[in-house]
Design an enzyme around this catalytic site. Structure first.
Site, mmCIF file in Angstrom:
data_model
loop_
_atom_site.group_PDB
_atom_site.id
_atom_site.type_symbol
_atom_site.label_atom_id
_atom_site.label_comp_id
_atom_site.label_asym_id
_atom_site.label_seq_id
_atom_site.Cartn_x
_atom_site.Cartn_y
_atom_site.Cartn_z
ATOM 1 N N ASP A 16 0.608 -1.288 -0.086
ATOM 2 C CA ASP A 16 -0.081 0.278 0.017
ATOM 3 C C ASP A 16 0.735 1.421 -0.011
ATOM 4 O O ASP A 16 0.633 2.128 -0.730
ATOM 5 C CB ASP A 16 -1.047 0.049 1.180
ATOM 6 C CG ASP A 16 -2.277 -0.817 1.041
ATOM 7 O OD1 ASP A 16 -2.557 -1.324 -0.285
ATOM 8 O OD2 ASP A 16 -2.802 -0.876 1.868
ATOM 9 N N ARG A 97 0.400 6.002 16.922
ATOM 10 C CA ARG A 97 0.182 6.750 15.833
ATOM 11 C C ARG A 97 0.496 8.439 15.989
ATOM 12 O O ARG A 97 1.267 8.920 15.093
ATOM 13 C CB ARG A 97 -1.370 6.902 15.391
ATOM 14 C CG ARG A 97 -1.933 5.320 14.768
ATOM 15 C CD ARG A 97 -1.050 4.621 13.869
ATOM 16 N NE ARG A 97 -1.425 3.726 13.323
ATOM 17 C CZ ARG A 97 -0.584 2.607 12.796
ATOM 18 N NH1 ARG A 97 0.550 2.817 12.530
ATOM 19 N NH2 ARG A 97 -1.233 1.682 12.254
ATOM 20 N N ASP A 126 -7.198 4.217 12.225
ATOM 21 C CA ASP A 126 -5.643 4.641 12.320
ATOM 22 C C ASP A 126 -5.968 6.129 11.402
ATOM 23 O O ASP A 126 -5.127 6.864 11.581
ATOM 24 C CB ASP A 126 -5.091 3.775 11.543
ATOM 25 C CG ASP A 126 -4.644 2.733 12.411
ATOM 26 O OD1 ASP A 126 -4.620 3.066 13.584
ATOM 27 O OD2 ASP A 126 -4.262 1.546 12.093
ATOM 28 N N SER A 178 -4.564 -8.073 7.837
ATOM 29 C CA SER A 178 -3.702 -7.005 7.872
ATOM 30 C C SER A 178 -3.468 -6.752 9.552
ATOM 31 O O SER A 178 -3.877 -7.120 10.378
ATOM 32 C CB SER A 178 -5.094 -5.873 7.652
ATOM 33 O OG SER A 178 -4.688 -4.634 8.498
HETATM 34 N N1 ARG Z 1 -8.390 -1.998 15.752
HETATM 35 C C1 ARG Z 1 -7.016 -1.664 16.340
HETATM 36 C C2 ARG Z 1 -6.980 0.014 16.521
HETATM 37 O O1 ARG Z 1 -8.043 0.263 16.033
HETATM 38 C C3 ARG Z 1 -6.108 -2.204 15.548
HETATM 39 C C4 ARG Z 1 -5.549 -1.502 14.313
HETATM 40 C C5 ARG Z 1 -4.521 -2.222 13.360
HETATM 41 N N2 ARG Z 1 -4.506 -1.479 12.340
HETATM 42 C C6 ARG Z 1 -4.263 -2.307 11.228
HETATM 43 N N3 ARG Z 1 -3.684 -1.890 10.136
HETATM 44 N N4 ARG Z 1 -4.247 -3.932 11.306
HETATM 45 O O2 ARG Z 1 -6.389 0.341 17.147
#
Ligand code: ARG
Length: 442
Positions: A16, A97, A126, A178
């Site tokens: 990506d 993040r 995210d 993912s």
């Molecule tokens: N659901 C979790 C969160 O919102 C994990 C997100 C993980 N991101 C990913 N691209 N798999 O913090």
């Protein structure tokens, strides 16, 4: 030739964000500066990631080791907050993040870039965390979210586009999951996990051993804390960062730290998420046990609500919000005496607190004991109870005088039918009261 505008891209080395590099060049005619953050994720060399960014067309690629800061400034706050979103998820991705964004914004200032780009989809949390943090740190920056905006269709189409643009695409069967990971744990979603009834396949886990394969003997470990921050393991002074690594190993190899949950994303969808966070969960458990020993009751109870709000703020991308900052101040104040040691026993997927001690312990043996040294004033309890219940006693007396039998009051229905019946009775009664009130008014 006029200089091109620049974009700072949060780069992972995956398909990506590699496509993002070309996309930003092609669609926006931008020079791309990639930033790779080392937040303790699994990798086989970040220099190779940098080489890939440059080979794909980035004009520059910064690899930043963020681990020390991540532990010292981010995980330490999460420790103080015993941070768990929906009481289960220790905020793994949500914590990294804002730190990554800090470096993106710094890079934008260093390179005079007008744009920041990230590779998040339009469905997750995210994107919110990236953009909310950027907007708070420098609202003059413009955000580009190629993955959210592009129309490359499915993964196969994206791979075809990548190949046509000279981007090396994974030759092996791409993982159906993912994944996002860092020091604090690992998030796994998509693939078969999208069926909340399907048991997570064994191959999704890399930080934790299957509890059934874990050692047949328990592992004991003593975690010491100084003002709420882990500072030693088994009496050996270590940095918080090293302790997180060590606890990931110790707890993970005992099969502890797996989470399988349905979670409420900020964007409104429920999603099935699997995590493994052996070190984080073990350290939070130990930290809570030490707080139980050292925090005064009022603080301990009040803190529970603060912890939940803190976790929600961070989950929702508001790391830099004034509320989160104010909550941090409260939490920091509570940690002053959270110094001491907790003994954990890890065994086949379980982590149990089996001992705790502190110079600041509020546990008083003479008050707690039932033996002869007991100092607790048993007689004082009688007067205490009288006053404690006084207001409720007066209320109950009043109800009894009015002929209401408190035992007849059904607060809890034991069946759905009973629930409906009870509720419709309540609604009818309320309607009758309202009608009567209308009559009085008229
Ligand atoms: N659901 C979790 C969160 O919102 C994990 C997100 C993980 N991101 C990913 N691209 N798999 O913090």
């Amino acid at each position: 030739m006029a200089q091109k505008e620049k974009a700072i891209l949060a780069y992972s080395g995956g398909l990506d964000t590699s496509v993002c590099i070309k996309w930003l060049q092609e669609k926006y005619d931008l020079d791309v500066i990639a930033v790779v953050g080392d937040v303790g994720q699994e990798h086989s060399g970040l220099e190779a990631v940098k080489a890939k960014a440059l080979a794909t067309g980035a004009v520059e690629c910064l690899v930043v080791d963020m681990r020390e800061t991540f532990a010292a400034e981010y995980l330490s706050c999460a420790m103080a907050a015993n941070a768990m979103y929906e009481n289960k998820y220790p905020l793994v991705s949500a914590l990294s993040r804002p730190l990554i964004v800090k470096h993106l914004v710094d890079a934008a200032h260093t390179y005079g870039a007008k744009y920041i780009a990230h590779g998040c989809t339009g469905k997750g949390n995210d994107q919110v965390r990236f953009e909310a943090s950027i907007l708070m740190l420098d609202p003059s920056l413009e955000i580009i979210a190629p993955v959210r905006d592009w129309d490359l269709g499915c993964r196969a189409d994206e791979m075809a586009w990548a190949e046509a643009h000279g981007i090396s695409v994974p030759t092996t069967q791409a993982s159906p999951y993912s994944i996002d990971d860092n020091l604090w744990g690992r998030a796994i979603e998509c693939g078969v996990l999208e069926d909340p009834w399907a048991e997570p396949p064994a191959d999704i886990y890399t930080m934790t051993t299957d509890p059934m394969q874990a050692p047949d003997e328990p592992t004991y470990v003593e975690v010491s804390f100084e003002a709420g921050i882990p500072c030693a393991l088994d009496g050996k002074a270590m940095s918080f960062l090293d302790i997180v690594y060590a606890m990931n190993d110790i707890a993970g190899s005992n099969g502890f730290g797996r989470i399988d949950m349905v979670e409420n994303r900020l964007v409104g969808v429920k999603s099935r998420e699997c995590y493994e966070a052996p070190g984080a969960l073990a350290l939070i458990q130990a930290h809570k046990a030490l707080e139980d020993l050292t925090l005064e009751r009022g603080v301990l109870h009040y803190k529970l609500g603060i912890e939940q709000t803190w976790a929600e703020q961070v989950y929702n991308g508001l790391w830099f919000s004034p509320l989160k900052e104010a909550l941090d101040a409260f939490l920091a104040n509570t940690q002053q005496c959270v110094t001491g040691t907790v003994k954990l026993k890890l065994y086949k997927g379980n982590c149990t607190v089996v001992g705790r001690k502190s110079d600041y312990s509020l546990y008083n043996y003479e008050l707690a004991t039932y033996d002869a040294t007991d100092q607790f004033d048993h007689q004082a309890a009688k007067g205490f109870i009288d006053l404690h219940v006084l207001t409720c006693k007066e209320w109950a007396k009043n109800r009894l005088d009015m002929g209401v039998d408190l035992h007849q009051f059904k607060a809890v229905a034991s069946t759905a039918d009973e629930f409906t019946a009870t509720n419709s009775a309540v609604v009818e009664e309320a309607e009758a009261v309202m009608k009567a009130a209308d009559k009085v008014k008229a």
